[in-house]
Motif scaffolding. Sequence first.
Motif, PDB file in Angstrom:
ATOM      1  N   ALA A 271       0.820  -1.218   0.000  1.00  0.00           N
ATOM      2  CA  ALA A 271       0.000   0.000   0.000  1.00  0.00           C
ATOM      3  C   ALA A 271       0.851   1.264   0.000  1.00  0.00           C
ATOM      4  N   ASP A 272       1.952   1.241   0.753  1.00  0.00           N
ATOM      5  CA  ASP A 272       2.795   2.431   0.869  1.00  0.00           C
ATOM      6  C   ASP A 272       3.801   2.565  -0.259  1.00  0.00           C
ATOM      7  N   TYR A 273       4.203   1.427  -0.843  1.00  0.00           N
ATOM      8  CA  TYR A 273       5.232   1.418  -1.884  1.00  0.00           C
ATOM      9  C   TYR A 273       4.755   0.541  -3.050  1.00  0.00           C
ATOM     10  N   PRO A 274       3.729   0.971  -3.784  1.00  0.00           N
ATOM     11  CA  PRO A 274       3.092   0.092  -4.771  1.00  0.00           C
ATOM     12  C   PRO A 274       3.874  -0.115  -6.064  1.00  0.00           C
ATOM     13  N   LEU A 275       4.935   0.658  -6.302  1.00  0.00           N
ATOM     14  CA  LEU A 275       5.678   0.519  -7.550  1.00  0.00           C
ATOM     15  C   LEU A 275       6.625  -0.679  -7.453  1.00  0.00           C
TER      16      LEU A 275
ATOM     17  N   VAL B  15       8.713  -1.392 -14.407  1.00  0.00           N
ATOM     18  CA  VAL B  15       8.114  -1.047 -13.123  1.00  0.00           C
ATOM     19  C   VAL B  15       6.665  -0.642 -13.348  1.00  0.00           C
ATOM     20  N   LEU B  16       5.791  -1.163 -12.488  1.00  0.00           N
ATOM     21  CA  LEU B  16       4.363  -0.870 -12.572  1.00  0.00           C
ATOM     22  C   LEU B  16       3.805  -0.668 -11.175  1.00  0.00           C
ATOM     23  N   PRO B  17       2.856   0.238 -10.998  1.00  0.00           N
ATOM     24  CA  PRO B  17       2.158   0.343  -9.708  1.00  0.00           C
ATOM     25  C   PRO B  17       1.131  -0.781  -9.596  1.00  0.00           C
ATOM     26  N   LEU B  18       1.128  -1.466  -8.468  1.00  0.00           N
ATOM     27  CA  LEU B  18       0.251  -2.609  -8.251  1.00  0.00           C
ATOM     28  C   LEU B  18      -0.439  -2.482  -6.905  1.00  0.00           C
ATOM     29  N   LEU B  19      -1.645  -3.014  -6.817  1.00  0.00           N
ATOM     30  CA  LEU B  19      -2.373  -3.057  -5.559  1.00  0.00           C
ATOM     31  C   LEU B  19      -2.622  -4.510  -5.183  1.00  0.00           C
ATOM     32  N   GLY B  20      -2.743  -4.767  -3.887  1.00  0.00           N
ATOM     33  CA  GLY B  20      -2.925  -6.135  -3.421  1.00  0.00           C
ATOM     34  C   GLY B  20      -4.385  -6.524  -3.262  1.00  0.00           C
ATOM     35  N   ARG B  21      -4.645  -7.830  -3.397  1.00  0.00           N
ATOM     36  CA  ARG B  21      -5.940  -8.422  -3.050  1.00  0.00           C
ATOM     37  C   ARG B  21      -5.700  -9.399  -1.912  1.00  0.00           C
TER      38      ARG B  21
ATOM     39  N   HIS C 287       7.507 -12.597 -11.891  1.00  0.00           N
ATOM     40  CA  HIS C 287       8.020 -12.224 -10.575  1.00  0.00           C
ATOM     41  C   HIS C 287       7.717 -10.739 -10.353  1.00  0.00           C
ATOM     42  N   PHE C 288       7.367 -10.399  -9.121  1.00  0.00           N
ATOM     43  CA  PHE C 288       7.030  -9.026  -8.751  1.00  0.00           C
ATOM     44  C   PHE C 288       7.895  -8.650  -7.553  1.00  0.00           C
ATOM     45  N   LEU C 289       8.707  -7.616  -7.721  1.00  0.00           N
ATOM     46  CA  LEU C 289       9.704  -7.244  -6.723  1.00  0.00           C
ATOM     47  C   LEU C 289       9.385  -5.862  -6.170  1.00  0.00           C
ATOM     48  N   PHE C 290       8.988  -5.808  -4.912  1.00  0.00           N
ATOM     49  CA  PHE C 290       8.658  -4.555  -4.226  1.00  0.00           C
ATOM     50  C   PHE C 290       9.801  -4.163  -3.292  1.00  0.00           C
ATOM     51  N   THR C 291      10.134  -2.883  -3.287  1.00  0.00           N
ATOM     52  CA  THR C 291      11.083  -2.346  -2.313  1.00  0.00           C
ATOM     53  C   THR C 291      10.353  -1.346  -1.441  1.00  0.00           C
ATOM     54  N   GLY C 292      10.392  -1.592  -0.141  1.00  0.00           N
ATOM     55  CA  GLY C 292       9.730  -0.710   0.810  1.00  0.00           C
ATOM     56  C   GLY C 292      10.688   0.309   1.393  1.00  0.00           C
ATOM     57  N   PRO C 293      10.558   0.619   2.662  1.00  0.00           N
ATOM     58  CA  PRO C 293      11.438   1.606   3.291  1.00  0.00           C
ATOM     59  C   PRO C 293      12.877   1.101   3.260  1.00  0.00           C
ATOM     60  N   GLN C 294      13.815   2.021   3.055  1.00  0.00           N
ATOM     61  CA  GLN C 294      15.225   1.625   3.015  1.00  0.00           C
ATOM     62  C   GLN C 294      16.086   2.835   3.308  1.00  0.00           C
ATOM     63  N   GLY C 295      17.256   2.578   3.847  1.00  0.00           N
ATOM     64  CA  GLY C 295      18.151   3.687   4.110  1.00  0.00           C
ATOM     65  C   GLY C 295      19.435   3.258   4.801  1.00  0.00           C
TER      66      GLY C 295
ATOM     67  N   ALA D 163      -9.070  -1.450 -12.874  1.00  0.00           N
ATOM     68  CA  ALA D 163      -7.693  -1.347 -12.387  1.00  0.00           C
ATOM     69  C   ALA D 163      -7.273   0.109 -12.269  1.00  0.00           C
ATOM     70  N   ILE D 164      -7.629   0.920 -13.274  1.00  0.00           N
ATOM     71  CA  ILE D 164      -7.316   2.346 -13.214  1.00  0.00           C
ATOM     72  C   ILE D 164      -8.054   3.010 -12.057  1.00  0.00           C
ATOM     73  N   THR D 165      -9.335   2.699 -11.921  1.00  0.00           N
ATOM     74  CA  THR D 165     -10.142   3.303 -10.861  1.00  0.00           C
ATOM     75  C   THR D 165      -9.580   2.971  -9.485  1.00  0.00           C
ATOM     76  N   GLN D 166      -9.232   1.713  -9.264  1.00  0.00           N
ATOM     77  CA  GLN D 166      -8.688   1.319  -7.962  1.00  0.00           C
ATOM     78  C   GLN D 166      -7.392   2.053  -7.659  1.00  0.00           C
ATOM     79  N   LEU D 167      -6.509   2.172  -8.664  1.00  0.00           N
ATOM     80  CA  LEU D 167      -5.234   2.835  -8.437  1.00  0.00           C
ATOM     81  C   LEU D 167      -5.432   4.324  -8.172  1.00  0.00           C
ATOM     82  N   VAL D 168      -6.291   4.969  -8.947  1.00  0.00           N
ATOM     83  CA  VAL D 168      -6.559   6.393  -8.742  1.00  0.00           C
ATOM     84  C   VAL D 168      -7.162   6.618  -7.354  1.00  0.00           C
ATOM     85  N   ASP D 169      -8.130   5.802  -6.977  1.00  0.00           N
ATOM     86  CA  ASP D 169      -8.747   5.950  -5.656  1.00  0.00           C
ATOM     87  C   ASP D 169      -7.718   5.772  -4.543  1.00  0.00           C
TER      88      ASP D 169
END
Length: 212
Positions: A19-23, A38-44, A75-83, A120-126
Amino acid sequence: MLNPKFARYGSEDVRRLIADYPLAWVVSPGAPVATATVLPLLGRYDADGRLVGLVGHMSRRRELHALLQADPQAHFLFTGPQGYVSPEHSGRRSWGPTWNYATLQIEGEVHFDEALSGPAITQLVDHCEGGRSAPWAQDELGARYEAMLGAIIGFEVTVTGLDATFKLAQDEDDEVLENLASGHPDPALRDWIRSLNAARLGPDGVLGKGRE
């Protein structure tokens, strides 16, 4: 080999990261590296909150689209918080610097369907516009929206495998953990350190105030 503590996480940690890092990087196994994108994705999620699928869209002109039509495994590779974490942040000069991060590696089967493009567009925009004082909606594009919609294709992913690493100071002693949770300059990283160490820390990053 990574510390096994970094593999301890819950469904809520997975949900929050997506949710916080969807790309995410989307990769067709065995295909040339240049086809990854790279694509923005939402979870189910199922009734228990476990990730069971992903929702997204991509350009029909991408080579990745043709590859996944021929073989839907991806394969879908998400990177969240990092530093970077300096000894200065730990409060101990004899402590070695490191990098804290959270990642998801998901395997799944992609199903393309024109009927999914609009939703898919509606969910991402919302998701991305939610909380704004004047949220934007795609119908504000007018006639351009239908033309743009025809250039993309929506898809759903059935998740078949998931691996994650949440390397967020779980292996540190109490003094260093408290210093990182309260003093690291990146507020997102501080927040995630507190969350993944909630049994030891309270919401303000202080030891002894964690969840029972």
